[in-house]
Design an enzyme around this catalytic site. Structure first.
Site, mmCIF file in Angstrom:
data_model
loop_
_atom_site.group_PDB
_atom_site.id
_atom_site.type_symbol
_atom_site.label_atom_id
_atom_site.label_comp_id
_atom_site.label_asym_id
_atom_site.label_seq_id
_atom_site.Cartn_x
_atom_site.Cartn_y
_atom_site.Cartn_z
ATOM 1 N N HIS A 133 1.376 30.308 -7.072
ATOM 2 C CA HIS A 133 1.706 29.195 -6.175
ATOM 3 C C HIS A 133 2.999 28.480 -6.559
ATOM 4 C CE1 HIS A 133 0.647 26.028 -9.109
ATOM 5 N NE2 HIS A 133 -0.241 26.921 -9.534
ATOM 6 N N HIS A 142 14.808 40.613 -8.249
ATOM 7 C CA HIS A 142 13.954 41.802 -8.271
ATOM 8 C C HIS A 142 12.784 41.546 -9.216
ATOM 9 C CE1 HIS A 142 13.697 46.487 -8.866
ATOM 10 N NE2 HIS A 142 12.522 45.947 -8.610
#
Length: 204
Positions: A133, A142
């Site tokens: 979250h 990446h």
């Protein structure tokens, strides 16, 4: 209505994105790659390399996604072309409805992205990684297969979190950083470079 999609790059990463495009019900037109050896080469099923990267703007009715793992190169290509970009999300990724994902990003199979996370342009959220979250991923990040980001993590532009790495909660990682495979990040990383080990330390 299904979109026509062209993939820039024709390596293994491109095959994975092509599979996502097809599973999503969109139309895969083909691949673009600058390698002479790959011109007209079949990459996946019946789909071929149909030209070079510079040919992209000829396909005005298509959407594009850049299947190149190198973050800097992905940025160079995206900034050089005036085309529409496609966002590829595997049907078996788990994504909360409050997540925001920007154009050109790919989310692969088994990835989990939890509420209130923001992901920038042309990022790679790779196979079976998790992003908890309130994370923020800036452009051209990446996250490799099996990497895990705990809650409220910030990742700067061009940073690469390698396979199996873990980032603890409330951590900030600046731009142009590589967190090596299997490393564990327990404190903020602010100096560009490569960090390895547990806890992650910058290599000289």
């Amino acid at each position: 209505m299904p979109k026509n999609v062209i993939i820039i790059g024709a390596g293994g990463h491109a095959k994975v994105i092509a599979d996502i495009v097809l599973l999503s019900g969109d139309n895969l037109v083909g691949f673009l790659d600058d390698s002479k050896e790959k011109q007209d080469l079949t990459i996946l099923k019946d789909y071929k390399v149909i030209g070079k990267i510079s040919d992209a703007e000829k396909y005005q009715d298509s959407y594009f996604i850049i299947a190149i793992g190198d973050n800097t190169r992905r940025a160079e290509i995206s900034e050089s072309l005036k085309v529409k970009y496609y966002t590829a999300i595997h049907p078996k990724a788990i994504i909360a409805d409050t997540v925001k994902i920007s154009e050109g990003t790919v989310v692969m199979a088994g990835a989990v992205i939890n509420p209130s996370t923001k992901i920038g342009k042309h990022c790679i959220v790779n196979t079976s990684c998790s992003i908890d979250h309130d994370n923020t991923l800036e452009d051209y990040v990446h996250i490799s297969p099996g990497a895990h980001l705990a809650g409220t993590v910030y990742i700067g532009e061009y940073t690469w979190i390698c396979a199996g790495a873990t980032v603890s909660n409330n951590i900030s990682i600046s731009s142009d950083i590589i967190v090596g495979a299997g490393a564990t990040v327990l404190k903020n990383l602010s100096i560009a470079g490569t960090y390895v080990g547990t806890p992650a330390r910058r290599t000289e």
